[in-house]
Design an enzyme around this catalytic site. Structure first.
Site, mmCIF file in Angstrom:
data_model
loop_
_atom_site.group_PDB
_atom_site.id
_atom_site.type_symbol
_atom_site.label_atom_id
_atom_site.label_comp_id
_atom_site.label_asym_id
_atom_site.label_seq_id
_atom_site.Cartn_x
_atom_site.Cartn_y
_atom_site.Cartn_z
ATOM 1 N N CYS A 60 -5.608 -2.828 2.429
ATOM 2 C CA CYS A 60 -5.403 -2.878 3.879
ATOM 3 C C CYS A 60 -6.690 -3.033 4.684
ATOM 4 O O CYS A 60 -7.242 -4.114 4.779
ATOM 5 C CB CYS A 60 -4.613 -1.658 4.333
ATOM 6 S SG CYS A 60 -3.861 -1.879 5.974
ATOM 7 N N GLU B 18 0.833 -1.194 0.000
ATOM 8 C CA GLU B 18 0.000 0.000 0.000
ATOM 9 C C GLU B 18 0.877 1.257 0.000
ATOM 10 O O GLU B 18 1.832 1.365 0.773
ATOM 11 C CB GLU B 18 -0.882 -0.022 1.248
ATOM 12 C CG GLU B 18 -1.745 1.192 1.461
ATOM 13 C CD GLU B 18 -2.496 1.124 2.792
ATOM 14 O OE1 GLU B 18 -3.459 1.900 2.947
ATOM 15 O OE2 GLU B 18 -2.125 0.303 3.661
ATOM 16 N N LYS C 104 -9.126 2.966 -2.056
ATOM 17 C CA LYS C 104 -9.379 2.289 -0.785
ATOM 18 C C LYS C 104 -10.773 2.633 -0.278
ATOM 19 O O LYS C 104 -11.195 3.798 -0.289
ATOM 20 C CB LYS C 104 -8.322 2.715 0.236
ATOM 21 C CG LYS C 104 -8.354 1.946 1.554
ATOM 22 C CD LYS C 104 -7.134 2.303 2.402
ATOM 23 C CE LYS C 104 -7.076 1.509 3.695
ATOM 24 N NZ LYS C 104 -5.830 1.792 4.466
#
Length: 695
Positions: free
Chosen positions: A190, A65, A134
């Protein structure tokens, strides 16, 4: 030389030996060292690792990430110089990808409109295929992502302009390698996998077989173990592979530390894990079985029900297709570990756990059957061989559980024309050490009478050892057992195992096929061997029982129905594995054909991967186990035996087997359970596929 295939394909030796020909995909997780706010350096490290991944034959490699910027830039993310440099670094990576035959997924901060998103960029063939923002931004504990970034749901458009090109943008993107169609992947970032319903759950329902997570993920005590649980469970629930990458050396240690943990799971099983806390860039690989995942979804019909139930979420996904130059013209052996004994775990601790559980399943099932029928006695034929030995051990434990004397086991050994002195002695010893009520019935007089009634030449003194001669003995034993059960208000315990049922190596209507209840019917021969060894090593039956069990294990498997050349009591001429092939190889074939329905060509490829090296396989520390080796010719020869017997000649025996407990996810052959098939099918399509294998 090319070999013509019935399906119209051409398979060379190299193509057969190439993992991509069998619906595997080599994937990679990369953990580059980084520099904070130095995108040019980070891009260079990314390209180096991508080239290494390609050299190893990978088609997909994932990076951490925000890997092009580093995760720990904090408010530097709002500095234009850094954001410009990140886009320039991305352009460098995209340009380098033009000469690479794999897909890359890299992370960076990206401006879209007047917002900043934490993004994963999918790159292949010199172009950006799509960009995924994200979804869930953590803003608790040490995390302050909402200070710098916007969540995916804030995006106003599904396309972004970057480098003069319009690119798909959003969380509803799936990426499919069109010349490897089972490879369809989804990307999340994540925290997305830490929430109750991760985006990847819906992506899996929409068809993604490989789920990828670009994470930074600082380390604290216990977090590495929790990552394992999280990734394992997500891959298992989604019937998918899951690639997890996280940040390593170079991220800021102002308040945090970073361990660079990379994970690759497949349907709950760990395939690869990186070493943590390394100073240098590193990369891990795994060969993911895409067909296995597809077949699991096909078999588990509730997966399809979930697709229908969440049709609205599934419908929002868009598939982006692109080709990769797969390395099909070269031999690319499977790097994945393939256990020679799929029914028997290689790890000693797991093997003991498996034996304990299987043994208790068998015992519990027999206890229930006896309790429900209000019967307190069992009748069992004891030959001194492997299967009846284990069935006797199960009976003994069941009597203990029921608080009944082991004398309620009415055990009979019934020597015939070919019974060897060795197995007869072992049968007598087994019945004694178990504490059963032991008896011996010589079946030769009744067999002679039947042979005489049939007009068989043997009754007139001629050595004609045909199938009738063999089955008269087997039938007499079974007839005695059933009548003894009637006489003693008992039930007959069957001894035939899963391997014998699969190969049809049992006589219709007799003891290895028919009984009142069969405790071994879903236990393969290789596992029974280890169950007996496990009982011997744990000393579960006491006294000299362990020595007797070890003697049984070292006895060659034979039906002992044809007399040996040295006369009565001698070593038998019939060796089962000389006829039907080695059980260790046939159990391997059974597992992959019954459990997954793989084509014979793939089973052969897996067998070659497992058996070509004498140092590979299970039980590395067990000197008592012979480590065999099989070349492709031997694998094909024995697989042909299996296919013909399993698909063409033996189903009618399996269509009427007695009740028996299923013990493992490897399957059973009960017509009431895992396997329903016609008794008059052909084996042609399976044998044709086998013939397509070169060599």
């Amino acid at each position: 030389m090319p070999i013509k295939q019935s399906a119209g394909r051409i398979m060379t030796t190299n193509k057969f030996l190439n993992l991509y020909s069998h619906d595997f995909a080599r994937v990679a997780v990369a953990i580059p060292k980084c520099r904070i706010a130095d995108p040019a350096f980070n891009a260079a490290e990314t390209i180096v690792l991508a080239r290494q991944a390609e050299q190893q034959g990978a088609v997909l490699v994932a990076f951490p990430e925000l890997g092009l910027s580093a995760y720990t830039c904090d408010d530097l993310f709002h500095q234009r110089a850094l954001l410009d440099a990140c886009e320039a670094a991305l352009a460098t990576v995209v340009e380098a990808s033009a000469t690479l035959s794999l897909a890359m997924i890299v992370g960076l901060p990206l401006r879209v409109g007047h917002q900043l998103f934490n993004c994963a960029v999918v790159i292949a063939g010199g172009r950006i295929q799509g960009i995924v923002p994200k979804s869930y931004l953590p803003n608790y504990g040490e995390f302050y992502e909402m200070r710098q970034f916007s969540p995916a749901e804030n995006a106003a458009a599904s396309q972004v302009e970057l480098f003069g090109v319009s690119i798909p943008f959003g969380t509803g993107l799936l990426f499919e390698v069109s010349n490897l169609p089972l490879l369809k992947f989804h990307v999340e970032i994540c925290e997305d996998v830490w929430v109750p319903i991760p985006p990847s759950s819906f992506a899996a329902l929409a068809g993604a077989s490989v789920l990828v997570n670009l994470s930074a993920s600082n380390v604290v005590v216990g977090k590495a173990g929790y990552r394992h649980q999280l990734v394992a469970q997500q891959s298992a629930r989604c019937l998918s592979a899951y690639l997890y990458t996280s940040a390593g050396k170079g991220e800021s240690s102002t308040d945090l530390a970073w361990d660079g943990q990379g994970l690759i799971y497949e349907n709950g099983e760990l395939l690869a894990e990186s070493e943590r806390f390394l100073d240098d860039s590193h990369i891990i690989f795994a060969d993911v079985d895409l067909e296995r995942l597809s077949r699991e979804r096909m078999r588990q019909t509730t997966f399809g029900q979930s697709v229908r139930r969440h049709a609205g979420e599934v419908a929002r996904f868009e598939t982006i297709r692109f080709e990769l130059a797969l390395p099909l013209d070269q031999a690319l052996p499977l790097a994945r570990s393939v256990e020679r004994f799929p029914y028997v775990p290689a790890d000693p601790k797991r093997r003991d756990e498996r034996c304990t559980e299987v043994y208790n399943i068998q015992v519990q099932a027999l206890v229930q059957r006896l309790s429900a029928s209000k019967i307190s006695k069992v009748v069992i034929g004891v030959s001194g061989g492997l299967d009846s030995t284990h069935a006797l051990l199960v009976c003994a434990k069941a009597m203990d559980r029921l608080n009944l004397p082991r004398a309620n086991i009415l055990a009979y050994t019934m020597p015939g024309f070919a019974t060897s002195d060795r197995t007869l002695l072992q049968a007598r010893q087994l019945m004694q050490v178990v504490g059963a009520t032991a008896a011996e019935i010589d079946i030769r007089p009744s067999c002679l009478q039947m042979l005489k009634d049939l007009g068989h030449p043997y009754a007139a003194g001629q050595d004609q050892f045909d199938i009738t001669f063999e089955n008269v003995q087997a039938g007499e034993r079974t007839n005695h057992l059933f009548r003894l059960a009637n006489f003693n208000n008992a039930i007959v315990i069957g001894t035939g195992d899963l391997s014998e049922l699969a190969l049809g190596w049992c006589t219709y209507g007799v003891g290895d096929h028919m009984s009142h209840y069969n405790v071994n019917a879903s236990v393969p021969k290789t596992l029974i061997s280890h169950l007996v060894r496990w009982v011997a090593e744990t000393g579960a039956i006491g006294g000299q029982g362990s020595d007797v069990l070890l003697n049984v294990l070292s006895t060659e498997i034979s039906p002992e129905l044809v007399p040996g050349k040295a006369g009565a009591g001698s070593k038998p001429e019939q060796i089962t594995e000389n006829v039907i092939g080695p059980y260790e190889l046939q159990d391997f074939n059974l597992y992959y054909i019954l459990r997954y329905g793989f084509a014979p060509s793939k089973v052969a490829f897996l067998a070659l991967s497992a058996w070509h090296d004498k140092t590979a396989g299970n039980w590395p520390n067990d000197a008592k186990v012979v480590r065999n080796q099989y070349d492709l010719a031997a694998i094909k020869r024995n697989l042909a035996i299996f296919l013909d017997r399993f698909f063409r000649t033996s189903q009618f025996k399996r269509s009427c087997v007695p009740n028996a407990p299923k013990v493992g996810s490897g399957g059973s052959l009960s017509p009431r359970g895992d396997w329903r098939a016609p008794s008059d099918s052909e084996a042609t399509v399976w044998l044709d596929d086998l013939d397509n294998i070169p060599g």
